[in-house]
Design an enzyme around this catalytic site. Structure first.
Site, PDB file in Angstrom:
ATOM      1  N   GLN A 158      -4.869  -3.965  82.829  1.00 56.72           N
ATOM      2  CA  GLN A 158      -4.368  -2.426  83.221  1.00 56.72           C
ATOM      3  C   GLN A 158      -6.287  -1.623  84.565  1.00 56.72           C
ATOM      4  O   GLN A 158      -5.634  -1.155  84.614  1.00 56.72           O
ATOM      5  CB  GLN A 158      -3.874  -1.030  82.373  1.00 56.72           C
TER       6      GLN A 158
ATOM      7  N   GLU B  93       3.036   9.326  80.506  1.00 55.90           N
ATOM      8  CA  GLU B  93       3.017   9.488  78.098  1.00 55.90           C
ATOM      9  C   GLU B  93       4.026  10.946  77.778  1.00 55.90           C
ATOM     10  O   GLU B  93       3.700  10.822  76.946  1.00 55.90           O
ATOM     11  CB  GLU B  93       1.408   9.560  78.716  1.00 55.90           C
TER      12      GLU B  93
ATOM     13  N   ARG C 217       1.014   4.923  75.591  1.00 53.45           N
ATOM     14  CA  ARG C 217       1.056   6.329  76.105  1.00 53.45           C
ATOM     15  C   ARG C 217       0.349   7.423  75.061  1.00 53.45           C
ATOM     16  O   ARG C 217       0.976   8.292  75.015  1.00 53.45           O
ATOM     17  CB  ARG C 217       3.042   6.101  76.042  1.00 53.45           C
ATOM     18  N   CYS C 218      -0.413   7.055  74.939  1.00 51.63           N
ATOM     19  CA  CYS C 218      -1.059   8.406  73.765  1.00 51.63           C
ATOM     20  C   CYS C 218      -2.147   8.715  74.762  1.00 51.63           C
ATOM     21  O   CYS C 218      -2.155  10.243  74.022  1.00 51.63           O
ATOM     22  CB  CYS C 218      -1.707   7.665  72.852  1.00 51.63           C
TER      23      CYS C 218
END
Lengths: 288, 806, 166
Positions: free
Chosen positions: B237, B760, B384-385
């Site tokens: 990523q 997110e 996705r925090c």
């Protein structure tokens, strides 16, 4: 993810298959649909040296009515069971249960024989075979014999199959027209084994239950034929006390494993709820 | 020549710029099975590597015997820590300032930890090789309960840190302690609690789970001995960060390292950091002189790569008796597993947890976080925090519901009473953040009206009476969540990753015939950047989106960026895109002025070109301007038309939303039905509504799974429970609820296009909504806080403990 | 281990190869035939990313040995586009309805949907969800996948089918 090596065999007759099994004994495994065996082989929890693929044994396919019996070849897939008009008409609980097994892709390949002969207490089809009092036709080198489903299951992965014997077919006494049936399965999601499941086949007349067979899935180390629970409703209408008696009798037979699906306490409790719901649905469906 | 005269709307539509539901460019190849994922890659002579992994959670490695493995046909080498020590790579730095074993060095700290790397001609031989390696262990006592990790007699996990009384984040209190991080005004907060009329205090745990993208982590490493160059293809990523880290630890100069991330099958934060598989593949390639592929399987992915959450948050809120909050105090026990491998900016070992004041106007607050080691997989920040924002949102949103219950107040009313007001923005929170913009009351009221909130509460009241009368065995819950989250890391003044400031970048080059190529430092794993970035550019410089090629992921060609995670692409790379576009447009304006023989200030931008103010027929479109840049640039001006922007954001961005979940639970089985889920998101300017909706659907589905049963658990001796898809709850299309999405738009004042990012938000806001629904369902029976996950069994157990089955 | 010969038809072409009996069909497709559209997403036959169409059945190719496919007719995602290169109804539907994000589940999902629509050309939403319950997606939350399949079903119903019966 990668299985160990093995030799592959593809017999074209039951006799040939039986011969191969006798020859290779416990280094061999039967490959039916493969939807249980191959995942185990990929995790190397099963590592047979010989794999005997039954796909080309034509004798093991087919669904036909013979007199009062429905005869199903062991290599009939779940998809074929669901698609069969004959089954839908004569023994609809098979179709209802089959739709609750695994997922569409697995049902295209997974076989009835594989689901029945493994001895995996998590499988769904054995419990309804107990309800239906099915007979299993076992074939070995020496010949063939019939073993009732109700006598077939001994323990986890332990069945009445002798060494070098194959489950070749299933004979089901066709329930009377107008019978009630239901398979009630509680699961964490589609494709999961049962947290608890109950199958019921019953007949009724004059508002009272005249016969009732109850089978339980994944609530012990074998499928359970809950005879006492079925007996508890005979001659009665399905009122609250009758249901309660059946549920209590069924729960007394349960000894579920504590695992990621739930504790012994939870699974026993909801096992009883499944019995109640299956009884109610079956009774509502029956010609009374 | 274009003889048709198009209206402004038609010209805008042709561009397919910002705001339209442009269909995705990526889909052409993905729907035909022509994506380029790592495992699709085949290089000549490529080998395959696979790991031998630890059976035990905590053990000394007495002996590794790879002699039989080396006899397996096709096996070429078996690497252990011994071989890696030769190149100083037995350990690697983590993004959190810790170090992590690449291969077991004397001991292992979590089940399935990497012990040896088998390199073979193909993956089947490698698997056989792995089976044949023999390992002798001496088991050691295990810690899986973070609350026991700092006991006086707790076993030492990190012997490599023996004697080190401080770590990357300051003093360490205990041999299993990692850091303590605090923020806020402790004295003022303590005073607020001392004087409060009402307080609540609850241990709110966010259990351990895992991002589980459908494609696992994988790479192909290829070292060219002749050129001395390393090429690594991988699921990264943040490909540039991987390149810099590789240069620092391998001593191969950065210009000789090529990192390429092609298509990635989902990231969700799982693919930010470096894993032993990448290092071992690189070393194996150097040792064998051939490319080496490493592809982890699902069980490896779930049990050893970056887990998510495992935050145990003692949450306290102080309030007046009429429901005005006066203080917030949170202590967090953070379980990081065997190594602190969190992908946080270096100054934030607890990520952006300080957003825990949420959407509410807390005058004072204080947070303390203690990080500890346990015998579990390393990591913590993923899924996705937004860097611990999911945890913070859960703590405050559960906390507010608990407070509402104590006060006997409706939870919507309590929230409306305490929201930061529109006129208070930009808002300085008590924990040090400046929230950029928000209009919470409008969003909340819109949501409440959309679901018919009053009617739902009336229905619930009636159902509760019916339940008490024994007429039904179903209870109904309404779960609210009004989250404010913080994304777009981040300003260089406080955000860095291993010292690299968290800017991002965009380079655009316009070709003579009017189309363009644009490259960014971010890296999509499904978010649709090839589609949406082109929309931004189309709106900014008037070239149709279809004429703009967007490329990411090749570190040789893309400008340096910190990658895509924490919803930072739109806020940071998106801003860089706008800024690069404006440089191009400024140059285009000068060219247009020259062509039209006017002064630049006489021109105004009009969709796809410049028009002379007051003289509408005097217009120069971009196509002509671009050609002029190559053909006849104005005197003194460089030819060509391209620009680069590196954008250092002045602030984070603060998306927010109102989510409402209506749920019915059968107390006899614990089975729940999500009757309705309404999600209103405000992510500022909306680039592509279709893609935003898709992101919300996906994030809500993840949140649903997390709240309702998905977990990674350990038994008392550290065996992972539920480490495969047999048990790890991933809902199918049957279990997944239907999602209703809605929006408001409150642009970010500091962002060039006013956009905040949305990826997110649904995970941040979804989990509290589901959990609040379950809690709300049971609350009338006397419960105060039911820990998630809320699977059927746990729901039944709550009912059972309430005596509902007697 | 000695290899065996296996013959099958894949996307209309006859193929022949020598494989170990234990070679999984998914690896055969991806590595021997270079058809990398079908993907591997799990180890336990749950995710369905490997789904292909074999003799008129949706099959998880990770749970089958290539040698079991002797004589079979297999269709993979690479064979789905129309002869003129245009996208099939399902491929178009997935694009029009945003039924994919990372694309990893998509080939398996489309191949399953292909067979689903042959089983049931006019499925309800519930039937679609049940019909794809052997395919996991992490990105879309399924809602737009359902719409994509409805789109394709409508398009197929409105278009005379020229394909040979399968």
């Amino acid at each position: 993810m990668i299985p160990g090596s093995f030799s592959y065999h593809r017999p074209t007759s039951v006799a040939e298959a039986a011969g191969l099994i006798a020859q290779h004994a416990d280094t061999a495994r039967i490959l039916a649909g493969g939807q249980s065996l191959i995942p185990m082989m990929k995790l190397r929890l099963a590592a047979p040296e010989h794999l005997i693929d039954m796909a080309a044994v034509a004798e093991l396919k087919g669904i036909e009515r013979k007199g009062d019996s429905l005869l199903i070849g062991a290599m009939t897939t779940q998809h074929e069971l669901i698609a069969s008009g004959l089954i839908a008409e004569t023994v609809p609980i098979i179709r209802e249960t089959s739709l609750l097994v695994a997922d569409p892709q697995v049902r295209y390949l997974g076989t009835l024989g594989g689901n029945l002969a493994n001895g995996d207490p998590g499988n769904d089809m054995p419990a309804i075979m107990l309800c239906l009092d099915a007979g299993y036709r076992l074939v070995g080198r020496g010949g063939e014999r019939i073993v009732k489903a109700r006598e077939f299951y001994k323990g986890t992965y332990a069945t009445a199959l002798a060494d070098a014997e194959i489950l070749a077919g299933i004979a089901i006494p066709i329930p009377p027209v107008g019978h009630g049936f239901a398979y009630e399965k509680l699961k964490r999601k589609i494709g999961d084994y049962a947290t608890a499941a109950a199958g019921v086949v019953l007949t009724a007349a004059g508002g009272k239950i005249s016969s009732c067979a109850i089978g339980l899935s994944n609530l012990a180390d074998t499928p359970i034929y809950a005879q006492a629970a079925g007996a508890a409703v005979l001659g009665r209408s399905l009122d609250a006390p009758t249901i309660a008696a059946a549920v209590k009798a069924a729960r007394a037979l349960m000894a579920p494993a504590a695992d990621t699906r739930g504790s012994v306490e939870y699974r026993t409790y909801v096992g009883g709820v499944m019995v109640e719901r299956a009884l109610k649905r079956a009774f509502a469906r029956a010609r009374r | 020549m274009n003889t048709a005269v198009l209206t402004r709307e038609q010209r805008e539509a042709k561009l397919e710029g910002m705001g339209c539901k442009r269909k995705r460019v990526e889909d052409i190849r993905f729907t035909q099975g022509k994506g380029n994922y790592i495992d699709d890659l085949k290089l000549p002579g490529m080998l395959f590597g696979d790991f031998v992994r630890s059976q035990y959670a905590h053990a000394r490695i007495k002996r590794i015997d790879s002699s039989k493995a080396k006899q397996v046909p096709g096996v070429l080498a078996v690497l252990t820590a011994e071989e890696l020590k030769g190149v100083n790579l037995a350990w690697m730095p983590t993004l959190a300032g810790d170090v992590q074993m690449v291969l077991a060095d004397g001991k292992v700290l979590f089940q399935n930890q990497e012990i040896a790397f088998v390199v073979a001609e193909d993956r089947y031989a490698a698997a056989d090789g792995v089976e044949a390696v023999e390992v002798e262990y001496e088991e050691l006592p295990v810690i899986v309960d973070p609350f026991k990790s700092m006991a006086a007699d707790a076993p030492v996990l990190r012997e490599d840190l023996a004697g080190k009384s401080s770590g990357a984040h300051g003093a360490r209190k205990h041999h299993n302690h990692i850091f303590e991080w605090t923020v806020g005004d402790k004295a003022a907060t303590d005073a607020a609690f001392a004087n409060a009329e009402v307080t609540i205090k609850e241990l709110i745990s966010y259990h351990r789970t895992h991002p589980s993208p459908l494609e696992t982590c994988q790479c192909v490493a290829s070292f060219d001995k002749i050129k001395g160059e390393l090429t690594v293809y991988g699921t990264f990523q943040a490909p540039h960060v991987i390149r810099t880290v590789a240069a620092l630890i391998s001593k191969i100069p950065e210009h000789k390292i090529h990192v390429i991330s092609p298509d990635i099958g989902g990231g969700f934060g799982n693919k930010v950091g470096a894993y032993p598989g990448y290092i071992c593949a690189i070393v194996a390639s150097i040792v064998t002189g051939k490319p080496v592929k490493w592809v982890e399987d699902r069980i490896e992915n779930l049990t050893t790569t970056s887990f998510a959450r495992d935050y145990h948050m003692t949450t306290e809120i102080a309030a007046s008796k009429d429901g005005k909050v006066t203080g917030l105090r949170v202590h967090v026990l953070a379980d990081h597993g065997g190594f602190d491998a969190c992908a946080d900016p270096s100054k934030f070992p607890a990520g952006f947890f300080a957003i825990v004041t949420g959407s509410y106007d807390f005058p004072v607050a204080h947070v303390a976080v203690d990080g500890v080691y346990t015998n579990k997989a390393p990591g913590g920040v993923a899924y996705r925090c937004s860097l611990r924002v999911t945890e913070a949102a859960y703590a405050i949103e559960r906390g507010m519901d608990i407070l509402a219950q104590k006060l006997g107040m409706d939870p919507a009313e309590l929230r409306l009473k305490n929201f930061i007001k529109r006129e208070q923005f930009p808002y300085q929170s008590a924990l040090g953040w400046e929230y950029d913009s928000g209009d919470y009351h409008t969003a909340m009221n819109k949501a409440l009206e959309a679901v018919g909130y009053q009617a739902l509460r009336a229905e619930q009241a009636a159902k509760r009476e019916a339940f008490k009368r024994g007429e039904t065995r179903e209870i109904m819950g309404i779960g609210l969540c009004f989250f404010t989250e913080i994304v777009g890391a981040g300003p260089s003044k406080n955000c860095d990753v291993l010292g690299l400031a968290m800017f991002d970048s965009c380079e655009i080059r316009v070709h003579p015939t009017g189309s363009a190529v644009a490259r960014m430092g971010s890296k999509s794993q499904g978010q649709g950047h090839e589609t949406t970035y082109a929309q931004i550019i189309a709106s900014e410089i008037g070239i149709p989106a279809d004429d703009i090629a967007v490329e990411e992921g090749n570190t040789d060609t893309a400008p340096y960026g910190i990658g895509t995670f924490g919803s930072r692409s739109t806020p940071v790379a998106g801003a860089a895109i706008a800024m690069a576009c404006r440089k191009i447009r400024n140059k285009a304006q000068m060219i247009a002025a020259y062509l039209l023989e006017v002064h630049e200030s006489d021109l105004e931008w009009d969709v796809d070109g410049f028009r002379v103010k007051g003289l509408p027929e005097k217009f120069k479109g971009m196509k002509e301007i671009v050609w002029a840049a190559y053909h006849s640039p104005p005197p003194g001006m460089e030819p060509g038309l391209e620009a680069v922007s590196y954008y250092d954001p002045p602030n984070m961005t603060y998306p927010f939303g109102a989510y409402i979940c209506v749920m019915d639970i059968d107390v006899d089985t614990g089975v729940y039905q999500v009757r309705r889920f309404y999600a209103l998101d405000d992510c500022g300017t909306r680039i592509n509504p279709m893609i935003i909706e898709g992101q919300v659907h996906g994030g809500l589905t993840e949140a649903f799974a997390i709240a309702m049963g998905q977990e990674i658990r350990y038994d008392e001796i550290g065996n992972v429970v539920g480490g495969s898809f047999m048990d790890f709850f991933l809902p199918t299309a049957v279990e997944t609820p239907k999602w209703e999405t809605d929006h408001t738009v409150t642009p970010s004042p500091h962002h060039p296009i006013g956009a905040k990012g949305v990826g997110e938000s649904p995970n941040v806001g979804g989990v509290p909504a589901f959990s609040n629904a379950v809690n709300d369902a049971f609350s009338f029976l006397g419960t105060r806080h039911i820990q998630m996950p809320h699977d059927y069994w746990r729901n039944w157990t709550v009912a059972n403990q309430l005596g509902l089955h007697d | 281990m000695t290899k065996s010969q296996v013959r099958m038809h894949v996307n209309g072409r006859a193929v022949e190869a020598l494989v170990e009996p234990r070679t999984l069909l998914i690896h055969f497709l991806r590595e021997h035939l270079n058809l990398t559209g079908a993907h591997i997403g799990c180890d336990t036959t749950h995710c369905g990313a490997c789904t292909v169409d074999l003799d008129g059945k949706s099959v998880k190719s990770c749970t089958m040995f290539a040698i079991q496919a002797e004589g079979a007719t297999i269709a993979t995602i690479e064979g789905m586009a129309n002869a003129d290169g245009s996208l099939s109804a399902l491929q178009e539907g997935f694009r029009m309805e945003h039924g994919l994000q990372c694309g990893f589940c998509t080939p398996g999902m489309i191949m399953r949907a292909h067979r689903l629509l042959k089983e049931n050309p006019n499925p309800s939403e519930e039937e679609i969800r049940f019909g794809i319950s052997g395919n996991l997606c992490r990105c879309t939350g399924y809602q737009n996948i359902v719409k994509a399949i409805e789109y394709a079903a409508a398009k197929l119903r409105d278009t005379p089918q020229k394909e040979a019966a399968e």
